[in-house]
Scaffold this active site. Structure first.
Site, mmCIF file in Angstrom:
data_model
loop_
_atom_site.group_PDB
_atom_site.id
_atom_site.type_symbol
_atom_site.label_atom_id
_atom_site.label_comp_id
_atom_site.label_asym_id
_atom_site.label_seq_id
_atom_site.Cartn_x
_atom_site.Cartn_y
_atom_site.Cartn_z
ATOM 1 N N GLU A 257 5.925 8.052 -5.880
ATOM 2 C CA GLU A 257 4.549 8.063 -6.378
ATOM 3 C C GLU A 257 4.489 8.709 -7.755
ATOM 4 O O GLU A 257 4.971 9.827 -7.951
ATOM 5 C CB GLU A 257 3.619 8.803 -5.413
ATOM 6 N N GLY B 278 6.492 5.586 -0.565
ATOM 7 C CA GLY B 278 7.398 5.285 -1.654
ATOM 8 C C GLY B 278 7.239 6.305 -2.773
ATOM 9 O O GLY B 278 6.439 7.239 -2.704
ATOM 10 N N ASN C 203 -4.597 0.556 -1.677
ATOM 11 C CA ASN C 203 -4.324 -0.096 -0.386
ATOM 12 C C ASN C 203 -5.467 0.217 0.565
ATOM 13 O O ASN C 203 -5.884 1.366 0.701
ATOM 14 C CB ASN C 203 -2.992 0.428 0.181
ATOM 15 N N SER D 166 -3.661 2.300 3.871
ATOM 16 C CA SER D 166 -2.515 3.070 3.392
ATOM 17 C C SER D 166 -2.101 4.121 4.427
ATOM 18 O O SER D 166 -2.928 4.875 4.937
ATOM 19 C CB SER D 166 -2.879 3.759 2.074
ATOM 20 N N SER D 167 -0.804 4.158 4.733
ATOM 21 C CA SER D 167 -0.280 5.191 5.642
ATOM 22 C C SER D 167 -0.229 6.509 4.886
ATOM 23 O O SER D 167 0.454 6.620 3.869
ATOM 24 C CB SER D 167 1.119 4.815 6.131
ATOM 25 N N THR E 166 3.780 -0.812 5.995
ATOM 26 C CA THR E 166 3.294 -0.783 7.384
ATOM 27 C C THR E 166 3.380 -2.156 8.022
ATOM 28 O O THR E 166 3.814 -2.295 9.174
ATOM 29 C CB THR E 166 1.845 -0.273 7.415
ATOM 30 N N SER F 64 2.418 2.800 -2.201
ATOM 31 C CA SER F 64 1.256 2.501 -1.369
ATOM 32 C C SER F 64 0.696 1.129 -1.730
ATOM 33 O O SER F 64 0.478 0.818 -2.894
ATOM 34 C CB SER F 64 0.176 3.570 -1.566
ATOM 35 N N GLY F 65 0.463 0.303 -0.698
ATOM 36 C CA GLY F 65 -0.054 -1.044 -0.910
ATOM 37 C C GLY F 65 1.010 -2.104 -1.031
ATOM 38 O O GLY F 65 0.696 -3.283 -1.201
#
Length: 1089
Positions: free
Chosen positions: A403, A401, A171, A174-175, A126, A121-122
């Site tokens: 985590e 991704g 992020n 973040s998605s 996206t 994330s970040g």
């Protein structure tokens, strides 16, 4: 001219055109060429490139993307054109190069493509997916329909981001769901439509967010950007603190305009194809979710001793029911009771406060997650291909991704399982691609040793002994099920697995790690070890929503909510337990893997350089962590296991041909033969390279770098040689140019000298000619003048002679009356001239124009004055002829007033500009005066309110003054009753002062019937008009002129007494209003300002 010696770098810059990623390379553009290959050199190379704004690096055909956390000028339309239809390794690494390669393979080779974007994330996943889609949209075909499809595909992103993205500590956008989009193209490569699949929305975020994080964007966007009317319809308030589901510590994000984003989302929904009522329904569901968090419960004890929950404040529940169209009692019962059905039996149990809160949150999570799935389905309906022709497909996968957090739960377990599957397919497809290229080029394939993570995937997904299977089994078994019983089951089944660790497993005795708590287990993933907290695994896997709530939602009159809960239909009750979240995700991942294996893969690995979300900061430890769990070093080793570098013969020969005399400057034979000659000349060992069918394969990066060093040195030598030849050519060219210039200058000078000489001779000749012509012209002029004087003299002599002869002949006829005739003739001519001049100098026809032409001759003085008088009378008549009868009457009255009052009454000048209206009260139209109108039969000439002065105290009383053809009447203003009526024959005189006041006295004939009370002393604002009309009316009826007396002191008869009315100058308390005051029995004094 000055010469400057070029440096070796400038020589290279002048000679070299960038046609390869090896040119002007910062660090190493392709990690396959990195030497030596270890973790430190890998990180240092990334850092060096990142510091120079090179955020993209290759691992073969894989793109590593480092988030710059700022805007870079490398995504412009010019950059799109630069990478369009170019070879993958032709330019410096860029995401556009991978996008172009995938698009051209799909369009030209008819191969379905997929682009896999991974990273934590970040890291910029996206944004990377947006760049891929924008590049494909830019390079594919044009046209109205194609542009509409592209616009809909691009505008689906803002909608899904608003509902599926949130701010996290890592992020700001973040998605919180995985997205896979298949973009469909026709045979020309033009987009036809697309299909979106979503995976595992983090719906737990709806009800609870970690510290420093926000809920999904759409909640904040509605409250910030919606109008007051729209919020009122949704029964929302703009204050974030009013809602329990919204964390307040991060409600505002720097650099994020939620209001503007809300407008963008609404516009995007319209472009994608949402109807207005659909958009309204979606926002109503979002509002209902937001308000669900405000429902709170209180405990109550029942008679049977069981705990029961009740809603504290039912106002929020009422508003939710109004939004969703649900009966309030039905939803309230669903929050308080749970009905369990087993075959033919139904058991209803009460919910305590904790269970009620669980039911509320479960409803909110399910409502939002089902709304999100409905949005994806609705978008798919709009963007799906409308034609049934065969399609080419490009898939774009944007998914979480790997985590590793401090506290890892069920969500991280599922996400990491997905990444294990992606890593497995990545290794398999990469090796498969390598093997296919070796076979295609005729190179012997050697087996490559690599870590196969299939054993980890089997640990998680095995249908019998996998962790997901154990979790499902534990959730479905009867009896008490807790997270601890699930962990005990794992310890029994997975105890011997080499990648599973817990405090109770058999592997734990070989561990010295006391940091592993009893309520956790650890899995050794391909990216590293991850410790998972078992708390919440069972509940999150169950993902239960009580049937009572489903049925309550199905009973809603809101069409969208009813469609989201089809299982609530009593006619379709299914007693079978719904699939768990883990099994659903496992099936989705299996479908995704099957889909990806049918396509040609392209990889983008995203890396986050720091946790501060700031530019120019590169955290080595954080990047190292991501490199490990993304398996990038493993990827390089797989790529380098055979040959580290491969290149087609033509570009290879073009790049290195200057290293061999036989191939420089032009090789006439086949490209492969030229490369063989080149490598033999350079004496490169045969084990360092192999010749394929279309490419040269180089085993060690050191060999490639040696070629690059030789090429660089050779380019410097060639640059020196070119510079030497260029200098000689330039000197020769300059000499020849100077020689040619000298010849040209000499010829031009000679021409100039001859021109100057010719001009001088020409000007001299012209001067001589002008003098000669002037002398001849003057001579001719003298002759002509002499001839003219002779002719004039002869003419004059002849005229005098003829005159003498005529006078002699006619003298006898004119001698008697010559003087009189000459006088009459002269007078006639003067009169004629006078009248013609008068005709042209006549003044205007305005009667007030006093201009008149001056008298030309003294003897015409009387005539001139008479003409002026006649003309003035004539134009006055012309002016009067324009008047209507009514206008004539008005002007006659005005003229009469002028004769009576001009220069006599100070009030007169102010009345000149005021028209005489007469009927100021409009008695015929005003119902108040109906009684007065009925009492008066004659035509009313004037009707005005006047003040009648009381002889006793000098005070005024309002009366209506009426003048008819025969009478003067005074009436009461309030009642309309007639107080006095005087025939015009009895009025003898009207008296008034010469000052600026409205007082006047109407004197009556002594002995008449109306004179019993005496004369009238009145005051009016229209004195001049009333006196004039009274004068004219009396003259018309009695044929006698009414006496108008103007004096500052006159007598008034009051009954038997005569009172003197005296007007004096004085200041008034009431401003400019005259006042009347009784001094004694014989004197009334009027003070005039």
């Amino acid at each position: 001219m000055k010469w400057r010696i070029l440096t070796s770098e400038e020589k290279m810059a002048k000679m070299e055109v960038k046609t390869s990623l090896l040119d002007n390379m910062i660090g190493v553009g392709d990690m396959v060429l990195l030497e030596p290959l270890d973790e430190d050199s890998f990180i240092n190379n990334l850092k060096k490139r990142y510091d120079h704004n090179e955020v993209y690096t290759y691992i073969g055909s894989v793109v590593i993307s480092i988030n710059p956390y700022r805007s870079l000028p490398i995504y412009t339309p010019e950059k799109v054109e630069e990478y369009r239809n170019r070879n993958f390794y032709e330019l410096s690494p860029h995401i556009f190069a991978l996008s172009d390669e995938a698009y051209r393979s799909l369009r030209d080779q008819d191969k379905d493509q997929c682009i896999l974007i991974t990273g934590e994330s970040g890291a910029g996943k996206t944004e990377a997916s947006k760049l891929v889609m924008s590049y494909v949209a830019a390079v594919c075909g044009k046209g109205a329909e194609v542009n509409q499809v592209k616009e809909q595909l691009l505008q689906s992103n803002p909608v899904l981001e608003a509902f599926g993205n949130a701010k996290t500590v890592r992020n700001d956008n973040s998605s919180r769901f995985g997205k896979y989009m298949d973009i469909e193209f026709d045979f020309k490569g033009d987009p036809l439509g697309g299909v979106i699949s979503n995976y595992l929305l983090e719906k737990s975020r709806v009800v609870k967010q970690p510290r420093g994080e926000r809920n999904f964007h759409i909640f904040y966007q509605i409250l910030s950007g919606a109008s007051e009317d729209f919020l009122c319809k949704l029964k929302l308030e703009r204050d974030f603190s009013r809602y329990n589901y919204l964390g307040l510590d991060s409600a505002k994000v720097n650099g994020v305009d939620d209001a503007a984003n809300f407008r963008t989302v609404r516009n995007a929904m319209q472009i994608v194809g949402f109807m207005d009522h659909e958009t309204q329904s979606v926002f109503e569901v979002v509002a209902a979710v937001l308000k669900l968090g405000n429902i709170e419960f209180k405990p109550e004890s029942r008679v049977n001793g069981l705990d029961e929950s009740k809603i504290k404040d039912k106002n929020e529940l009422k508003e939710i029911c109004e939004l969703t169209g649900i009966d309030q009692s039905v939803l309230e019962r669903a929050f308080s009771f749970r009905t369990v059905e087993a075959k033919q039996e139904k058991v209803s149990t009460t919910l305590n406060v904790a269970q009620a809160y669980y039911a509320r949150d479960a409803l909110a999570k399910n409502l939002y997650s089902r709304l999100f799935s409905w949005l994806v389905t609705r978008i798919n309906e709009s963007i799906k291909a409308q034609t049934k022709v065969r399609k080419k497909v490009m898939g774009v996968l944007d998914i979480y991704g790997f985590e590793i957090f401090e506290d890892n739960s069920f969500e991280q377990f599922i996400i990491n399982y997905c990444n294990e599957k992606l890593q497995q397919i990545f290794i398999e497809l990469t090796l498969k691609e390598e093997q296919e290229e070796y076979i295609r080029e005729g190179i012997e394939w050697t087996h490559i040793e690599y870590f196969n993570n299939a054993i980890i995937c089997d640990l998680i997904e095995n249908n019998q002994t996998g962790i997901l299977a154990m979790l499902d089994e534990e959730c479905l078994r009867p009896g008490t099920v807790t997270d601890e019983t699930f962990l005990e089951k794992l310890n029994q089944v997975c105890a011997t697995h080499q990648h599973f660790e817990s405090r109770m497993s058999k592997c734990s005795r070989f561990l010295n790690d006391t940091s592993l708590p009893h309520s956790c287990f650890r899995i050794q993933h391909y990216a590293g070890k991850v410790m998972y907290q078992v708390e919440g695994f069972v509940d999150k896997n169950n993902d239960l929503l009580y049937r009572d709530l489903s049925q309550a939602m199905w009973k809603a009159s809101h069409s969208l909510i009813k469609a989201l809960f089809p299982e609530g239909n009593p006619a379709k009750i299914n007693l079978k337990r719904p699939p768990t979240a883990g099994s659903q995700f496992k099936a989705s991942v299996a479908t995704l893997m099957k889909n990806l294996q049918t396509k040609n893969p392209n990889y983008i690995r995203c890396i986050k350089p720091n946790d501060k979300k700031a530019a120019h900061i590169f955290n080595d430890a954080l990047v190292c962590h991501q490199i490990r769990y993304l398996g990038l070093l493993e990827n390089v080793r797989v790529r380098r296991a055979g040959y580290a570098f491969r290149q087609a013969y033509e570009p290879c020969l073009e790049r290195y041909k200057m290293l061999c005399k036989q191939t420089w400057p032009h090789w006439r034979g086949p490209a492969r033969a030229g490369v063989e000659v080149l490598f033999n000349e350079l004496e490169i060992p045969e084990e360092e390279f192999s010749f394929g069918r279309s490419k040269i394969f180089i085993r060690n990066p050191r060999t490639l770098f040696k070629l690059e060093d030789l090429r660089k040195q050779r380019l410097e030598d060639l640059a020196t040689l070119i510079e030497k030849i260029y200098r000689g050519w330039k000197c020769r060219t300059r000499f020849l140019l100077m020689k040619k210039s000298q010849i040209v200058i000499a010829s031009w000078y000679r021409r100039y000298a001859q021109q100057k000489k010719y001009q001088k001779i020409k000007s001299s000749a012209i001067i001589v000619q002008s003098y000669i012509r002037g002398w001849k012209a003057r001579k001719l002029l003298r002759e002509l003048k002499h001839q003219k004087r002779c002719n004039e003299a002869a003419t004059i002599i002849a005229a005098y002679w003829h005159g003498t002869q005529v006078r002699r002949e006619y003298r006898k006829f004119f001698r008697a009356n010559a003087g009189r005739k000459i006088y009459e003739f002269t007078l006639q001519r003067l009169m004629q001239k006078y009248f013609l001049e008068m005709k042209n100098k006549m003044p205007s026809l305005s009667p007030i124009d006093k201009n008149w032409p001056a008298r030309p001759y003294l003897f015409l003085d009387s005539t001139h004055k008479e003409l002026k008088r006649i003309f003035h009378l004539w134009r006055c008549k012309k002016y009067r002829d324009q008047f209507t009868d009514q206008q004539k009457l008005i002007y006659e009255e005005k003229l009469e007033a002028s004769e009576l009052f001009k220069d006599k009454k100070a009030l007169y000048p102010a009345s000149v500009g005021q028209p005489f209206q007469g009927a100021y009260l409009e008695i015929s139209k005003n119902p108040k005066y109906k009684k007065l109108k009925d009492a008066v039969d004659e035509k009313i000439i004037i009707a005005e309110v006047v003040n009648k002065i009381n002889r006793a105290n000098g005070k005024a009383t309002s009366r209506i003054f009426l003048l008819t053809k025969n009478n003067v009447l005074l009436a009461d203003q309030k009642s309309g009753n007639i107080k006095s009526e005087v025939p015009l024959g009895d009025v003898t005189k009207v008296s008034m002062s010469s000052q600026n006041d409205g007082f006047f006295a109407v004197h009556l004939k002594e002995g008449s019937g109306a004179a019993g009370k005496g004369d009238f002393l009145l005051s009016s604002d229209h004195l001049i008009e009333m006196a004039t009309k009274l004068y004219r009316t009396t003259l018309s009826q009695t044929k006698q002129k009414l006496n108008i007396e103007i004096s500052d002191e006159f007598l008034v008869q009051f009954r038997q007494d005569k009172v003197c009315v005296k007007f004096i100058q004085g200041s008034q308390k009431n401003g400019n209003i005259p006042t009347c005051k009784r001094k004694n029995n014989r004197l009334l004094e009027v003070a005039v300002p």
